[in-house]
Motif scaffolding. Structure first.
Motif, PDB file in Angstrom:
ATOM      1  N   GLY A  38       0.818  -1.206   0.000  1.00  0.00           N
ATOM      2  CA  GLY A  38       0.000   0.000   0.000  1.00  0.00           C
ATOM      3  C   GLY A  38       0.853   1.258   0.000  1.00  0.00           C
ATOM      4  N   LEU A  39       0.525   2.170   0.897  1.00  0.00           N
ATOM      5  CA  LEU A  39       1.192   3.473   0.927  1.00  0.00           C
ATOM      6  C   LEU A  39       2.637   3.382   1.394  1.00  0.00           C
ATOM      7  CD1 LEU A  39       0.734   6.572   0.580  1.00  0.00           C
ATOM      8  CD2 LEU A  39       0.106   6.624   3.014  1.00  0.00           C
ATOM      9  N   TYR A  40       2.912   2.463   2.305  1.00  0.00           N
ATOM     10  CA  TYR A  40       4.217   2.430   2.964  1.00  0.00           C
ATOM     11  C   TYR A  40       5.060   1.237   2.505  1.00  0.00           C
ATOM     12  CZ  TYR A  40       1.516   5.395   6.144  1.00  0.00           C
ATOM     13  OH  TYR A  40       0.702   6.363   6.670  1.00  0.00           O
ATOM     14  N   GLY A  41       6.379   1.449   2.544  1.00  0.00           N
ATOM     15  CA  GLY A  41       7.282   0.355   2.227  1.00  0.00           C
ATOM     16  C   GLY A  41       8.237   0.030   3.357  1.00  0.00           C
ATOM     17  N   ALA A  42       8.215   0.851   4.416  1.00  0.00           N
ATOM     18  CA  ALA A  42       9.110   0.632   5.549  1.00  0.00           C
ATOM     19  C   ALA A  42       8.372   0.947   6.843  1.00  0.00           C
ATOM     20  CB  ALA A  42      10.359   1.505   5.428  1.00  0.00           C
ATOM     21  N   ALA A  43       8.827   0.320   7.928  1.00  0.00           N
ATOM     22  CA  ALA A  43       8.222   0.528   9.240  1.00  0.00           C
ATOM     23  C   ALA A  43       9.318   0.634  10.291  1.00  0.00           C
ATOM     24  CB  ALA A  43       7.288  -0.627   9.593  1.00  0.00           C
ATOM     25  N   ALA A  44       9.185   1.623  11.160  1.00  0.00           N
ATOM     26  CA  ALA A  44      10.111   1.764  12.285  1.00  0.00           C
ATOM     27  C   ALA A  44       9.636   0.898  13.441  1.00  0.00           C
ATOM     28  CB  ALA A  44      10.210   3.217  12.721  1.00  0.00           C
ATOM     29  N   VAL A  45      10.581   0.243  14.113  1.00  0.00           N
ATOM     30  CA  VAL A  45      10.256  -0.605  15.258  1.00  0.00           C
ATOM     31  C   VAL A  45      11.155  -0.221  16.429  1.00  0.00           C
ATOM     32  CG1 VAL A  45       9.325  -2.549  13.966  1.00  0.00           C
ATOM     33  CG2 VAL A  45      11.794  -2.408  14.332  1.00  0.00           C
ATOM     34  N   TYR A  46      10.553  -0.224  17.607  1.00  0.00           N
ATOM     35  CA  TYR A  46      11.259   0.172  18.824  1.00  0.00           C
ATOM     36  C   TYR A  46      11.956  -1.034  19.422  1.00  0.00           C
ATOM     37  CZ  TYR A  46       8.998   4.659  18.471  1.00  0.00           C
ATOM     38  OH  TYR A  46       8.596   5.895  18.023  1.00  0.00           O
ATOM     39  N   ILE A  47      13.262  -1.135  19.175  1.00  0.00           N
ATOM     40  CA  ILE A  47      13.983  -2.350  19.545  1.00  0.00           C
ATOM     41  C   ILE A  47      14.391  -2.379  21.015  1.00  0.00           C
ATOM     42  CG2 ILE A  47      14.817  -2.664  17.185  1.00  0.00           C
ATOM     43  CD1 ILE A  47      17.597  -1.697  18.202  1.00  0.00           C
ATOM     44  N   GLY A  48      14.387  -1.235  21.710  1.00  0.00           N
ATOM     45  CA  GLY A  48      14.793  -1.257  23.101  1.00  0.00           C
ATOM     46  C   GLY A  48      14.960   0.131  23.686  1.00  0.00           C
ATOM     47  N   GLY A  49      15.565   0.162  24.873  1.00  0.00           N
ATOM     48  CA  GLY A  49      15.762   1.400  25.613  1.00  0.00           C
ATOM     49  C   GLY A  49      14.848   1.447  26.825  1.00  0.00           C
ATOM     50  N   LYS A  50      15.374   1.921  27.944  1.00  0.00           N
ATOM     51  CA  LYS A  50      14.598   1.962  29.179  1.00  0.00           C
ATOM     52  C   LYS A  50      13.424   2.928  29.080  1.00  0.00           C
ATOM     53  CE  LYS A  50      18.331   0.514  32.235  1.00  0.00           C
ATOM     54  NZ  LYS A  50      19.222   0.886  33.361  1.00  0.00           N
ATOM     55  N   ASN A  51      13.461   3.846  28.117  1.00  0.00           N
ATOM     56  CA  ASN A  51      12.375   4.808  27.943  1.00  0.00           C
ATOM     57  C   ASN A  51      11.399   4.415  26.835  1.00  0.00           C
ATOM     58  OD1 ASN A  51      13.205   6.615  30.010  1.00  0.00           O
ATOM     59  ND2 ASN A  51      14.809   7.389  28.673  1.00  0.00           N
ATOM     60  N   ARG A  52      11.536   3.217  26.321  1.00  0.00           N
ATOM     61  CA  ARG A  52      10.583   2.732  25.324  1.00  0.00           C
ATOM     62  C   ARG A  52       9.192   2.671  25.938  1.00  0.00           C
ATOM     63  NH1 ARG A  52      11.511  -3.122  22.540  1.00  0.00           N
ATOM     64  NH2 ARG A  52      11.158  -3.772  24.708  1.00  0.00           N
ATOM     65  N   GLY A  53       8.194   3.183  25.224  1.00  0.00           N
ATOM     66  CA  GLY A  53       6.877   3.367  25.809  1.00  0.00           C
ATOM     67  C   GLY A  53       5.937   2.184  25.743  1.00  0.00           C
ATOM     68  N   CYS A  54       6.201   1.199  24.883  1.00  0.00           N
ATOM     69  CA  CYS A  54       5.269   0.085  24.704  1.00  0.00           C
ATOM     70  C   CYS A  54       6.002  -1.246  24.787  1.00  0.00           C
ATOM     71  CB  CYS A  54       4.583   0.164  23.343  1.00  0.00           C
ATOM     72  SG  CYS A  54       3.231   1.336  23.264  1.00  0.00           S
ATOM     73  N   SER A  55       5.313  -2.243  25.312  1.00  0.00           N
ATOM     74  CA  SER A  55       5.837  -3.609  25.217  1.00  0.00           C
ATOM     75  C   SER A  55       5.751  -4.051  23.761  1.00  0.00           C
ATOM     76  CB  SER A  55       5.044  -4.553  26.116  1.00  0.00           C
ATOM     77  OG  SER A  55       3.685  -4.574  25.726  1.00  0.00           O
ATOM     78  N   GLN A  56       6.531  -5.049  23.422  1.00  0.00           N
ATOM     79  CA  GLN A  56       6.630  -5.465  22.019  1.00  0.00           C
ATOM     80  C   GLN A  56       6.428  -6.973  21.889  1.00  0.00           C
ATOM     81  OE1 GLN A  56       6.972  -3.261  19.579  1.00  0.00           O
ATOM     82  NE2 GLN A  56       7.348  -1.473  20.875  1.00  0.00           N
TER      83      GLN A  56
END
Length: 275
Positions: free
Chosen positions: A67-85
């Motif tokens: 569709g519109l997008y071809g790439a996605a950013a993912v939050y791989i870590g960090g103590k300040n990461r806001g969501c569980s994965q």
């Protein structure tokens, strides 16, 4: 805007008040510690990308592909990461890469003590260098465990802060340099996410570019899908596929039966090497 960094209100207030490590071009010049190493060829993506708090399910990623997008950013870590994965595993990375997605690793590291709001990990002048090195090593370990190979970029998320506070700003730059130097030593490229009015500006306008990131992902919510026409700094900075632009936030979108609230990004920069 998703919940991965600050509240929508908090980020808009901060924004109002306050993306390549390449073989040729300005990206390599900014990263002196890379010069003696033979680097894997970078993987570059140019087009629209999205970022969202938690990595979507494999089914959602399959439904959204093409569709519109071809790439996605993912939050791989960090103590300040806001969501569980719960979805973000090595198997997920391999599967979505096979589908055709390009992935953008994002690490939410320590935030400055002069920043509004609270964060689980804060940096100070006395801890900046050690925290930067520790977080850089953790970022590489997290990326590697997900199957993001050497030569991949890791984008350090630095939220808005008062860059006119000289001591605070210097501490941030110390932290970023230590983080990036650790990435380079492990053959990972350094990227950085920040705001044009503050955290990104601190990097782009720093006089000493030693060990600063060669890829700049700037937040400027002008709804313009570009990395050039609204670029606020010198035209020769961050060239050769070194820029990304977060241009729109909190876009609730449905594709093939799957609804995700995303931030939109114009991308012309390195992405993870997963093959």
């Amino acid at each position: 805007m998703s919940k991965h960094r600050m509240s929508k209100k908090g980020r808009y207030i901060a924004w109002a008040t306050a993306g390549a490590a390449v073989i040729a071009g300005t990206g390599i010049a900014a990263q002196t510690s890379m010069a003696a190493t033979t680097w894997p060829a970078q993987k570059t993506y140019t087009g629209r990308a999205f970022d969202t708090c938690a990595a979507p399910s494999l089914s959602a990623m399959k439904a959204w592909h093409g569709g519109l997008y071809g790439a996605a950013a993912v939050y791989i870590g960090g103590k300040n990461r806001g969501c569980s994965q719960p979805n973000l595993t090595a198997s997920w990375v391999k599967s979505v890469s096979t589908v055709g997605w390009k992935l953008i690793p994002l690490y939410v590291g320590a935030q400055p003590s002069c920043q509004t709001g609270s964060s689980p990990e804060k940096l100070t002048a006395s801890t900046a260098a050690s925290l930067g090195a520790t977080d850089g090593a953790d970022a590489v370990a997290k990326a590697s465990a997900l199957g993001m190979k050497a030569g991949s970029p890791i984008y350090l998320d630095m939220e808005s802060y008062d860059i006119t506070n000289t001591a605070c700003n210097n501490a941030v730059l110390t932290y970023v340099r230590a983080f990036d130097k650790t990435l380079h030593a492990k053959t990972y490229r350094a990227g950085y996410y920040g705001f044009t009015s503050s955290s990104a500006k601190a990097i782009a306008t720093a006089t000493d570019k030693t060990d600063l990131p060669g890829n700049l992902w700037y937040a400027l919510w002008d709804k313009a899908n570009t990395t050039t026409t609204d670029w606020p700094w010198g035209a020769t900075q961050f060239t050769n596929h070194s820029r990304a632009h977060q241009y729109m936030v909190n876009s609730k979108e449905t594709r093939n039966g799957y609804t995700i609230t995303v931030d939109r990004d114009a991308w012309d920069a390195p992405v993870a090497i997963t093959g």
